[in-house]
Design an enzyme around this catalytic site. Structure first.
Site, PDB file in Angstrom:
ATOM      1  N   LYS A   1      27.866  27.624  37.679  1.00 18.16           N
ATOM      2  CA  LYS A   1      27.984  27.181  36.685  1.00 18.16           C
ATOM      3  C   LYS A   1      26.199  28.081  35.975  1.00 18.16           C
ATOM      4  O   LYS A   1      26.129  28.362  34.929  1.00 18.16           O
ATOM      5  CB  LYS A   1      27.774  25.527  36.231  1.00 18.16           C
ATOM      6  CG  LYS A   1      28.610  24.730  36.372  1.00 18.16           C
ATOM      7  CD  LYS A   1      28.695  23.486  36.963  1.00 18.16           C
ATOM      8  CE  LYS A   1      29.784  22.491  36.667  1.00 18.16           C
ATOM      9  NZ  LYS A   1      29.440  21.116  37.258  1.00 18.16           N
TER      10      LYS A   1
ATOM     11  N   GLU B   1      34.807  25.736  27.885  1.00 12.77           N
ATOM     12  CA  GLU B   1      33.422  24.674  27.434  1.00 12.77           C
ATOM     13  C   GLU B   1      32.784  23.167  28.379  1.00 12.77           C
ATOM     14  O   GLU B   1      32.015  22.842  29.091  1.00 12.77           O
ATOM     15  CB  GLU B   1      33.898  23.708  26.074  1.00 12.77           C
ATOM     16  CG  GLU B   1      32.946  22.808  25.382  1.00 12.77           C
ATOM     17  CD  GLU B   1      31.122  24.294  25.209  1.00 12.77           C
ATOM     18  OE1 GLU B   1      31.082  24.869  25.141  1.00 12.77           O
ATOM     19  OE2 GLU B   1      30.782  24.225  26.791  1.00 12.77           O
TER      20      GLU B   1
ATOM     21  N   GLY C   1      34.929  10.080  40.043  1.00 12.36           N
ATOM     22  CA  GLY C   1      35.388  11.006  39.791  1.00 12.36           C
ATOM     23  C   GLY C   1      34.796  12.107  39.453  1.00 12.36           C
ATOM     24  O   GLY C   1      34.418  13.150  38.894  1.00 12.36           O
TER      25      GLY C   1
ATOM     26  N   ILE D   1      28.977  18.300  27.669  1.00  8.65           N
ATOM     27  CA  ILE D   1      27.387  18.805  27.020  1.00  8.65           C
ATOM     28  C   ILE D   1      28.168  20.075  25.958  1.00  8.65           C
ATOM     29  O   ILE D   1      29.092  20.766  27.047  1.00  8.65           O
ATOM     30  CB  ILE D   1      26.894  19.167  27.719  1.00  8.65           C
ATOM     31  CG1 ILE D   1      26.632  17.210  28.607  1.00  8.65           C
ATOM     32  CG2 ILE D   1      25.294  19.504  27.099  1.00  8.65           C
ATOM     33  CD1 ILE D   1      25.399  17.974  29.626  1.00  8.65           C
TER      34      ILE D   1
HETATM   35  N1  HSE Z   1      31.308  17.879  40.465  1.00  7.39           N
HETATM   36  C1  HSE Z   1      31.894  18.545  39.584  1.00  7.39           C
HETATM   37  C2  HSE Z   1      29.789  17.968  38.974  1.00  7.39           C
HETATM   38  C3  HSE Z   1      32.992  18.195  38.238  1.00  7.39           C
HETATM   39  O1  HSE Z   1      29.566  16.687  40.233  1.00  7.39           O
HETATM   40  O2  HSE Z   1      29.115  18.516  38.146  1.00  7.39           O
HETATM   41  C4  HSE Z   1      31.996  18.460  36.627  1.00  7.39           C
HETATM   42  O3  HSE Z   1      31.882  20.375  37.037  1.00  7.39           O
END
Ligand code: HSE
Length: 405
Positions: A200, A124, A182, A131
């Site tokens: 993604k 997930e 982060g 999300i």
């Molecule tokens: N570096 C990725 C982002 C982290 O900024 O969406 C989450 O997958």
């Protein structure tokens, strides 16, 4: 009791431990049994911390421990994550991961293997941070044929674009903020050049269309060429520039692309700002559905990982994931996809206006406050290849952004 192990005590790994601790009672209640964090695999030691005695440096201790039933892989990268996860599944352990590189590259194989072994491979957190989007595609939207998925899938670039356009922050400072919070990948090029969003959309497309969509086949453009001047034009148009990942059914085929796009307030993703992600899914029965939330960051991502741990605990001995075939889905040639194009030319005179009109025919001229010595316009809708052929006749193109207005 269910024993679990966490591989990697970085941003997400420490978040997973924090969430398990913070919500221990409710999580255990939902699982119907206690989750016990038995090991943490990391290269480093963490002396004087509550996890100090759980840390091991040798994966064999974890994978060969029959008491460990669920492994949380949050190390990132393809290797050694792939070898570790595969071995875990082969040894009858379920795996929950946030690792999009791993899922995009080896998802089909690991899903098939986990089905065969009657364990679960859950991911997930690999798309959209906190999300829920994998579970809806796997469970709630299974009555539909998915026609399109379009999303803001990278929190870092959305954060940078928002800070640049709304607060006038420069690119480098915005990136540094995203790193400090982060959000960014270890190599921020993966965010900025669109590679993360590409993986993604490949995962979502593979799940939605049931076949392997190779991320290498997806046309990908990042945000590194977007400047403050582009935002000035966008503002005049009542638009925002967003990095969108899209895959869309067209007849029997699928187009997929990652690129910055100008969208206006009518677009469902217009209000998705900062680190938030938004994913719009169109099904042939349900119509449009939207998913929105924190797309990156320690706790939102950890929330999705721990939810997978709960699911894996509730389904020990039962495989619950819809698999996708390892057969490759040949994407349609993106050159045939149609868009309108916003184009800036680095000069402004009658000659260039005449030339643009000869090449593109009727265009929508766009002016921006305080921008001089440029001629900017939006073309009618045309295929990518037609745009490229026409644009090749123009020197001095400063920038081009696809438009969905
Ligand atoms: N570096 C990725 C982002 C982290 O900024 O969406 C989450 O997958």
């Amino acid at each position: 009791m269910v024993n679990i192990a966490v591989l990697g005590y970085g941003t997400v790994g420490s978040g997973v431990v924090e969430v398990l601790d913070l919500n221990r009672d409710s999580i255990n209640k939902r699982c119907g049994r206690e989750i016990n964090l038995k090991y943490i695999l990391d290269l480093k030691e963490f002396p004087g911390t509550p996890i100090e005695h759980k840390v091991v440096h040798d994966y064999n201790i974890i994978v060969n421990d029959p008491e460990v039933q669920i492994i949380v892989e949050v190390m990132g990268g393809v290797e050694p994550a792939y070898s570790f996860v595969k071995e875990a599944i082969l040894k009858g352990k379920s795996v929950c991961t946030s690792n999009k590189e791993l899922v995009a590259k080896h998802g089909a194989e690991l899903l098939a293997l986990s089905k065969e072994r009657n364990v679960n491979f859950l991911f997930e957190a690999s798309v959209g941070g906190g999300i829920p989007i994998i579970r809806p595609l796997n469970q709630s939207l299974t009555a539909d044929e998915i026609e399109e998925i379009t999303g803001i899938l990278n929190g870092t670039t959305n954060y940078i674009l928002t800070k640049m356009s709304e607060e006038g922050v420069d690119f480098e400072s915005a990136l540094k903020e995203a790193q400090a919070k982060g959000y960014a990948e270890r190599n921020p090029e993966a965010d900025i050049e669109g590679y993360d969003a590409c993986r993604k959309i490949a995962i979502l497309s593979s799940l939605a269309f049931g076949m392997q969509v190779d991320f290498e086949d997806i046309y990908t453009e990042g945000i590194s060429k977007i400047t403050d001047v582009d935002f000035k034009y966008a503002k005049e148009l009542g638009a925002r520039v967003k990095l969108l990942g899209t895959s869309r059914k067209e007849g029997e085929g699928v187009y997929a692309m990652v690129a910055p796009m100008m969208i206006n307030a009518n677009h469902p993703l217009y209000c998705v700002n900062d680190v938030f992600n938004g994913i719009s899914v169109r099904g042939n029965v349900i119509g449009d559905v939207m998913f929105y939330g924190s797309g990156a960051g320690k706790l939102p991502t950890a929330s999705a990982v721990v939810a997978d741990v709960v699911d894996a605990t509730k389904h020990l001995g039962t495989n619950i994931m819809t698999i996708w075939s390892s057969k490759k889905l040949d994407l349609l040639d993106v050159k045939k996809a149609s868009h309108r194009f916003f184009v800036r030319i680095g000069k402004d005179n009658e000659e260039i206006k005449e030339k643009v009109s000869q090449i593109f025919g009727r265009v929508q001229v766009v002016k921006a406050k305080d921008v001089t010595n440029e001629y900017a316009f939006i073309t009618d809708s045309m295929a990518e290849e037609e745009y490229s052929e026409k644009a090749a006749n123009l020197t001095d193109i400063v920038s081009m952004i696809r438009v969905r207005l």
